[in-house]
Enzyme design. Structure first.
Site, PDB file in Angstrom:
ATOM      1  N   GLY A  59      22.211  73.441  42.545  1.00 26.17           N
ATOM      2  CA  GLY A  59      21.845  74.755  43.042  1.00 26.17           C
ATOM      3  C   GLY A  59      20.545  75.234  42.416  1.00 26.17           C
ATOM      4  O   GLY A  59      19.704  75.850  43.084  1.00 26.17           O
ATOM      5  N   THR A  60      20.381  74.931  41.144  1.00 25.94           N
ATOM      6  CA  THR A  60      19.149  75.311  40.446  1.00 25.94           C
ATOM      7  C   THR A  60      17.936  74.696  41.137  1.00 25.94           C
ATOM      8  O   THR A  60      16.935  75.374  41.407  1.00 25.94           O
ATOM      9  CB  THR A  60      19.235  74.849  38.982  1.00 25.94           C
ATOM     10  OG1 THR A  60      20.265  75.611  38.338  1.00 25.94           O
ATOM     11  CG2 THR A  60      17.923  75.052  38.246  1.00 25.94           C
ATOM     12  N   GLN A 115      27.565  82.087  44.445  1.00 24.24           N
ATOM     13  CA  GLN A 115      28.874  82.618  44.057  1.00 24.24           C
ATOM     14  C   GLN A 115      29.765  82.952  45.247  1.00 24.24           C
ATOM     15  O   GLN A 115      30.978  83.093  45.092  1.00 24.24           O
ATOM     16  CB  GLN A 115      28.696  83.874  43.186  1.00 24.24           C
ATOM     17  CG  GLN A 115      28.136  83.579  41.806  1.00 24.24           C
ATOM     18  CD  GLN A 115      29.047  82.687  40.962  1.00 24.24           C
ATOM     19  OE1 GLN A 115      30.259  82.632  41.158  1.00 24.24           O
ATOM     20  NE2 GLN A 115      28.457  81.957  40.024  1.00 24.24           N
ATOM     21  N   SER A 144      25.442  75.879  45.480  1.00 23.32           N
ATOM     22  CA  SER A 144      25.740  74.816  44.523  1.00 23.32           C
ATOM     23  C   SER A 144      27.186  74.387  44.700  1.00 23.32           C
ATOM     24  O   SER A 144      28.097  75.207  44.645  1.00 23.32           O
ATOM     25  CB  SER A 144      25.526  75.383  43.116  1.00 23.32           C
ATOM     26  OG  SER A 144      26.006  74.495  42.157  1.00 23.32           O
ATOM     27  N   ALA A 145      27.400  73.073  44.887  1.00 23.69           N
ATOM     28  CA  ALA A 145      28.742  72.595  45.249  1.00 23.69           C
ATOM     29  C   ALA A 145      29.763  72.775  44.129  1.00 23.69           C
ATOM     30  O   ALA A 145      30.935  73.057  44.391  1.00 23.69           O
ATOM     31  CB  ALA A 145      28.671  71.129  45.659  1.00 23.69           C
ATOM     32  N   HIS A 146      29.338  72.607  42.860  1.00 24.04           N
ATOM     33  CA  HIS A 146      30.359  72.641  41.805  1.00 24.04           C
ATOM     34  C   HIS A 146      30.900  74.053  41.592  1.00 24.04           C
ATOM     35  O   HIS A 146      31.883  74.235  40.886  1.00 24.04           O
ATOM     36  CB  HIS A 146      29.835  72.035  40.496  1.00 24.04           C
ATOM     37  CG  HIS A 146      28.887  72.913  39.746  1.00 24.04           C
ATOM     38  ND1 HIS A 146      29.276  73.656  38.667  1.00 24.04           N
ATOM     39  CD2 HIS A 146      27.585  73.167  39.928  1.00 24.04           C
ATOM     40  CE1 HIS A 146      28.230  74.325  38.208  1.00 24.04           C
ATOM     41  NE2 HIS A 146      27.193  74.050  38.946  1.00 24.04           N
ATOM     42  N   CYS A 200      25.905  87.572  21.152  1.00 22.86           N
ATOM     43  CA  CYS A 200      26.392  86.736  20.055  1.00 22.86           C
ATOM     44  C   CYS A 200      26.883  85.380  20.560  1.00 22.86           C
ATOM     45  O   CYS A 200      27.158  84.488  19.783  1.00 22.86           O
ATOM     46  CB  CYS A 200      27.498  87.460  19.313  1.00 22.86           C
ATOM     47  SG  CYS A 200      27.926  89.026  20.053  1.00 22.86           S
TER      48      CYS A 200
END
Lengths: 469, 469
Positions: free
Chosen positions: B69-70, B177, B194-196, B320
């Site tokens: 996807g990136t 998403q 993005s498939a995952h 954090c």
């Protein structure tokens, strides 16, 4: 069903399949996360990186995984060039690199960079001396494949790496074709490879960048893979890639020797069984599993199609099988015959019986194709009665093959050569890109004299041949 | 072992696993080759493209597969910007896009382009009007996510797409998403996913570019995937991606309703069970499976770690837990509390019992973490005896929290607020990036007045708070 195109993509190695299956259940989570699924994914990724680095001969922190060998090469070339921008914009490549390197070079040139292409000899080998001479002040990067993907010739990478080191230029080695057989020798700086070439899964390339090499990744990045390969890691595939690389390496010595003998058999028998064939590539300094030959008077597409009907899968660098209508850049750089080109690349496990059957089938396939095209029979040109009024140059014969595709122009040439008196010339008009390679190659094979080419009035190119025998 | 981080990566869907296994044996060859293995691979690739295009709502020839996807976002942004270079170099993005879009925007800015970031309201929603107003002459591309990945808020994509169409600007939608839940409405021009994220395998993204959208792929390319995504196709993964997208879509309505109810339960119960919590994101216009909340006086890393020990895998946008030491850009853009941040994103199949157990475990985890940090008890500041000499501004209290990380500066503030007379001020010195977000957020939650910040003499920033209650 013998598949003889391992140099394009090797069938999945059983170890790759096993490792992939196991990692599907363990390696789907984000390795950057702190929870157990993330830690498990991270452990798999780290272990794969260590195994791959060991096989490559580098440190794990020098190696990143990319989505393909092509992307590894693109990233390697652009990152290394950018990292040495202050030195200059010179890029040295061999003329027979994989298209991924040549595309990266073209992008560099389009961006104002300078590209020097080093030619090859007739075996497809890059002369180490010529490569060294191409390195100049202002050379930011040099690229050399470990072995050629189309003809199997091994390149002098260790010598090139030493010359690069002396010149202070990093060398990027495209090891896609050879990594299964062993690590790359010499002080290389960057190395790229592709898992599906060694029986690993699709979707995994690797890029090693030695510590100390200036490297500035280009384009948007993220925190993954040391900032050199953005996007979610494909851990199951990476695990399978590393496991299968280890597995093929364990088998490399024995399997390499076995395939080498099978390829030797093809190299020896094909010219005996099939007339008018040129076997190309270095007969000794070569990959164990690759052999390439070209057959006069036949088009590569027909050969591929007929071999496929006989259940043999091979590839071809002939123009007639590519969408670009030009012969492969490798054959062009070598200056060898391109028509009827067949590359056989044996996957591990190829049986001698399959090779024997290939040698049985091939002659009939070639002769049937030649027959359909009306190709002349094998042998020296039979001198026919000289045409009326023929007296040397004056009566030069012209064959108009404009608009005809490979291998027709060469077939037409071969048909008329018998009509030309010894010492006389024939000129072939052709607008087919393969003719530039195949007419001189035909002359060399037929012991005729290739006079040269010039632009033809009618369009296309006029190739002139003088009858010698 | 409940895994509640589906928004990072969803476990592999059984259909994806099945399809991947089948395609491993059929889809490893080069789909550009003419022999049977190549034709088989090509058929699988074509079928996967058709299935994916149908789910996306575009034509198959508008959709290409990318390695992630990136990479789809990087390619989409750079290609669309370059395709409209003549129009201008303006890029409009929302402030809460995925980092892949923001990284592409940063690269554009670094190359001389102009980037306009559109802010969000406190729910994380991009106001459609503000987005439309950001479109100007010279805007080459606008990007808007379909839904936010950290807080689940759905964005007004259809309105934004309509505004873009009116302005003649292409809209790129990051649908990573939401694609599992349904197609994206409105006249978008480009779409990435993005498939995952939907239970498909790692290693597959998709990029749709509508016909008629000017698009010029950047960087070196090759002949694969319409010249938009170079490198050998990962066909087994692509097949698995398409099959699982179809499968999750078939389950989307029922599973979406089920998960929505579970998330509603978390949204309702967490503020009841845990004191000093802010649940963020839009309660209604949201993804079915995502809920995010922040807990005062506790650090995200401890929460993640303790929840992991109780076998719950969640993520956090707290500073954090990130390597950058700054809170997530989404929480910053929303202006909400960032400390003790927890994102729960339920994968399909999450059982109500697991959610109940999470709600049982969470209060103890938070209170134990607070106890260890010495956080003040819940409730209004107990007025203590005014310190000697205290009379309003004159006796302003200063808390030096320099060098202390989130959530300590806020804990220190809460500890001393009881020592401040109503109307008096306390100033916290802090060099922690989270304080800029968390001190104002604390004031809002505690009904105290946030006066403002200024550079502190001692370094860091001085945040001033006036006691109101």
């Amino acid at each position: 069903m013998p598949y003889f195109d391992a140099a394009s993509s090797a069938p999945l190695h059983p170890v790759a399949r096993q490792a992939l299956l196991a990692a599907l259940d363990e390696g789907w989570a984000d390795p950057a996360r702190l929870y157990r699924e993330g830690r498990r994914a991270r452990m798999l990724l780290d272990a794969a990186r260590e195994a791959a680095a060991e096989a490559v001969g580098c440190r794990p922190d020098e190696l990143v995984f990319t989505p393909s060998g092509t992307r590894a090469l693109h990233t390697g070339v652009s990152g290394a060039l950018a990292g040495r921008r202050r030195v200059g914009a010179g890029l040295v490549v061999s003329a027979v690199e994989h298209s991924a390197v040549l595309h990266a070079a073209a992008a560099h040139r389009a961006g104002g960079g300078e590209v020097t292409e080093v030619g090859v000899d007739r075996t497809g080998a890059v002369p180490a001396g010529a490569f060294a001479e191409a390195l100049r002040e202002g050379t930011a990067l040099a690229c050399l494949q470990s072995a050629n993907h189309e003809v199997g010739t091994v390149q002098p990478v260790a010598e090139a790496a030493a010359a690069c080191r002396s010149a202070g230029v990093p060398l990027l080695v495209d090891a896609a074709q050879s990594l299964a057989w062993g690590p790359v020798d010499g002080p290389w700086s960057l190395l790229a490879a592709s898992a599906h070439k060694w029986g690993g899964p699709s979707g995994v390339g690797l890029l090693a960048v030695r510590k100390g090499v200036r490297f500035a990744p280009q384009g948007p990045g993220d925190e993954r893979e040391s900032g050199r390969s953005p996007g979610f890691e494909n851990i199951p595939a990476v695990v399978a890639a590393a496991a299968s690389l280890r597995a093929v390496r364990a088998e490399a010595a024995a399997e390499g020797a076995r395939l080498r003998a099978l390829v030797d058999r093809i190299r020896e028998r094909v010219p005996v069984l099939v007339p008018d064939v040129e076997v190309v590539g270095d007969p000794v300094r070569r990959l164990p599993h690759v052999v390439t030959f070209s057959c006069l008077y036949v088009d590569g597409e027909t050969l591929l199609h007929e071999l496929d009907r006989s259940s043999f899968s091979v590839s071809s660098g002939s123009s007639c099988t590519s969408s670009t209508l030009t012969p492969s850049h490798v054959l062009r750089a070598m200056g060898v015959l391109s028509e009827g080109n067949v590359r056989v690349s044996l996957p591990p496990g190829t049986s001698p019986a399959d090779v024997d059957r290939f040698l049985e089938v091939l002659p009939g396939v070639v002769s049937a194709a030649r027959e359909r095209l009306g190709a002349p029979a094998h042998g020296p040109a039979a001198e026919r009665a000289a045409p009326a009024g023929a007296d040397g140059e004056e009566a030069a014969l012209v064959v108009d093959a404009l608009g005809r595709r490979c291998p027709i122009p060469v077939i037409e040439l071969a048909r008329v050569i018998g009509d030309v008196p010894v010492g006389g010339t024939v000129t072939v008009l052709s607008d087919d890109a393969a003719a530039r390679l195949d007419i001189p190659a035909w002359c060399a094979m037929r012991d005729q004299e290739y006079v040269g080419e010039r632009a033809a009035e009618a369009g296309g190119v006029a190739y002139t041949v003088r009858r010698r025998v």
